[in-house]
Design an enzyme around this catalytic site. Structure first.
Site, PDB file in Angstrom:
ATOM      1  N   GLU A  37       0.827  -1.350   0.074  1.00 39.42           N
ATOM      2  CA  GLU A  37      -0.130   0.035  -0.032  1.00 39.42           C
ATOM      3  C   GLU A  37       0.911   1.411  -0.028  1.00 39.42           C
ATOM      4  OE1 GLU A  37      -3.435  -1.973   2.586  1.00 39.42           O
ATOM      5  OE2 GLU A  37      -1.752  -1.087   3.467  1.00 39.42           O
TER       6      GLU A  37
ATOM      7  N   GLU B 219     -11.653  -3.521  -2.025  1.00 40.01           N
ATOM      8  CA  GLU B 219     -11.240  -4.885  -1.462  1.00 40.01           C
ATOM      9  C   GLU B 219     -11.691  -4.866  -0.121  1.00 40.01           C
ATOM     10  OE1 GLU B 219      -6.813  -5.173  -1.195  1.00 40.01           O
ATOM     11  OE2 GLU B 219      -6.598  -5.452  -3.414  1.00 40.01           O
TER      12      GLU B 219
END
Length: 551
Positions: free
Chosen positions: A195, A392
């Site tokens: 991320e 997600e």
């Protein structure tokens, strides 16, 4: 949604959703609006596959249940472990061959971060050890407020970062050019867990939920970067003092916050606080710009597919009365609008997490967690800026149908182009059979896919009901609940009592067995008698099937 009920055998009545909430799995699918290119993916296993025949069976199960593709971490720590420019791609070529044989698409994630130590990590895959010999720890790793060094990802202050990534990306492109028929997009890692963020909430450094985490800019390289940024902005130390209300005599006296808790309680509101947090985030956006440029130069000529990166859903302390947004700020998320501007400028798709969560703890101490509000905010920004965005779930879903419903509501309400479920083992067993999580996943999310499903209208004649009772469909396939009435599809509408109708999106070509069931507001189920009905879903167009209730 409003259901129709019969009273005294004659009149139809309307009632609120309450009676149907137990069976909410189909609420969002009845009138769903979704991005026209919407696709559903599943995350591959973190650990190495050791039995590719069994893995193929698992992937075929995904394919048979309407999943479009699988995402896979391409671990830097695996393929370039032996030394710089010494690549071993044999494992991932076998992996890609298996994906192709199963008929799925593939999303490689160029995982230049370490695996291990974060939430959900079950294996340990460090960054190649030779990487850390390229420069000093101070230049290559993050250092937090407490003096902890973090090696989850190479620090953006390391000047050789893009060269390392260029070697990795280029080798992948040259070795997997023959797989461009299955590669549908490629993701790049911008930090811990893949991320774009700082490693601010690392459990191995003592973080526990819902703590704010730690700022990660206390290395000499980071401090120098901040000082240089302020010198570039203000020009003179006198201008800095005027803006900040300080009495500094030299730029070398400028530092990140020396008291993090005080900063996130009061200091962030000051001009200094704004300058610091703006710079702190800019380090991430500059890193994103650099690695995105490398990715496009390596991948575009070979694959010509979208490139993307992920933003974490740092949802806790969002509404904290004492330090609001402190967890986001520590992770580097100070201004989502300017953060997304870099995605736009770098021609990147964006993935955002935590779509399964709700705001039930938005004003509950100590959490102040507002993931749903955060998802809406970021997705609206992405829509306004014309950025392709995907979703997600942040944590594995288990026995929680509402989590799938939450995902579906976000996907249909905010123009998401795709969804990736965490993770393969949650919905498919090692022998290729489905787990109990497959049905709610397929019903709520997979059946949203435009052009990937067939609308089939079920008509049920002579289904008499009592007040508070509705008619549903349940059957042998995941999109009909796998015979589990918790996921029965409905309720059907009743335009001409006692005839009921419902149109369901089903997977093309599948052979189904099904029955109608009656379920009342207390959850009591009355099964249709007789043998199962059978039907083969068309491969194109629409379908219809009419039955008479069997007592």
């Amino acid at each position: 949604m409003i259901g129709a009920f019969k009273r005294l055998g004659q009149k139809l009545f309307l009632t609120l959703l309450t009676a149907s909430l137990i069976f909410a799995s189909s609420i969002v699918t009845a009138n769903a609006s979704i991005a026209p290119n919407f696709k559903v993916f599943v995350m591959g296993p973190l650990e190495k596959v050791t039995d590719f025949n069994a893995f193929k069976d698992q992937l075929i199960t995904l394919k048979n249940n309407g999943v479009y593709g699988i995402t896979t971490d391409i671990w830097w720590g695996y393929v370039e472990n032996a030394g710089e420019n010494q690549f071993d791609w044999s494992y991932y070529k076998t992996y890609a061959d298996t994906v192709r044989a199963a008929g799925l698409k593939w999303v490689p994630i160029m995982s230049t971060h370490a695996c291990g130590g974060n939430v959900g990590d079950t294996v340990n895959i460090p960054i190649p050890s030779w990487v850390w010999t390229k420069d000093t720890q101070d230049n290559m790793q993050y250092k937090d407020e407490a003096g902890n060094w973090d090696n989850e990802a190479v620090s953006p202050w390391y000047s050789g970062l893009t060269q390392l990534y260029n070697e990795f990306y280029s080798s992948f492109a040259s070795n997997f050019s023959s797989y461009k028929d299955i590669i549908t997009k490629i993701y790049i890692s911008g930090g811990p867990s893949g991320e774009l963020r700082y490693p601010s909430y690392n459990p191995s450094h003592g973080w526990t939920y819902p703590g704010r985490g730690s700022l990660q800019c206390y290395s000499k390289a980071a401090i120098t970067s901040f000082q240089n940024a302020m010198k570039s902005k203000y020009g003179t130390i006198a201008a800095v003092n005027s803006a900040w209300g300080t009495s500094l005599t030299d730029f070398s006296q400028i530092s990140p916050p020396t008291d993090g808790d005080n900063f996130f309680t009061n200091g962030y509101k000051t001009t200094y606080g704004n300058d610091f947090l703006t710079w702190y985030q800019s380090v991430l956006t500059n890193e994103l710009a650099n690695i995105a440029s490398v990715a496009h130069s390596c991948f575009d000529p070979v694959f010509n597919v979208p490139i993307g990166a992920k933003i974490a859903g740092v949802h806790w302390l969002y509404n904290s009365p004492t330090m609001p947004h402190a967890a986001e700020y520590c992770a580097g998320y100070y201004n989502y609008s300017t953060l997304l501007d870099q995605f736009k400028a770098s021609n990147l798709a964006m993935t955002f997490t935590c779509l399964e969560m709700d705001d039930s703890n938005a004003y509950v101490s100590p959490y102040y967690s507002a993931p749903m509000t955060l998802v809406h905010y970021v997705a609206n920004l992405a829509n306004n800026k014309g950025i392709v965005h995907n979703g997600e779930n942040a944590l594995a879903i288990s026995n929680n149908n509402q989590a799938y419903v939450n995902c579906a509501n976000e996907l249909t309400g905010y123009n998401f182009s795709g969804f990736t479920l965490l993770r393969l083992s949650n919905i498919v067993n090692s022998d290729g059979s489905v787990t109990s999580e497959m049905a709610p996943f397929v019903i709520n999310i997979v059946t949203l896919t435009p052009n990937g499903t067939i609308p089939v209208t079920f008509t049920i004649n002579n289904a008499t009901t009592y007040y508070g009772q509705n008619v549903y469909i349940v059957g042998s396939t995941s999109d009909l609940g796998n015979w589990n009435t918790t996921y029965a599809r409905g309720p059907a509408s009743c335009p001409n009592y006692p005839t009921w109708t419902i149109t369901l999106n089903l997977l093309p070509g599948e052979q189904i067995q099904f029955k109608a069931v009656k379920i009342d507001s207390s959850g009591n189920v009355t099964w249709e008698g007789g043998s199962n009905h059978t039907y083969t879903v068309p491969t194109s167009g629409t379908g219809s099937v009419t039955i008479t209730w069997q007592n």
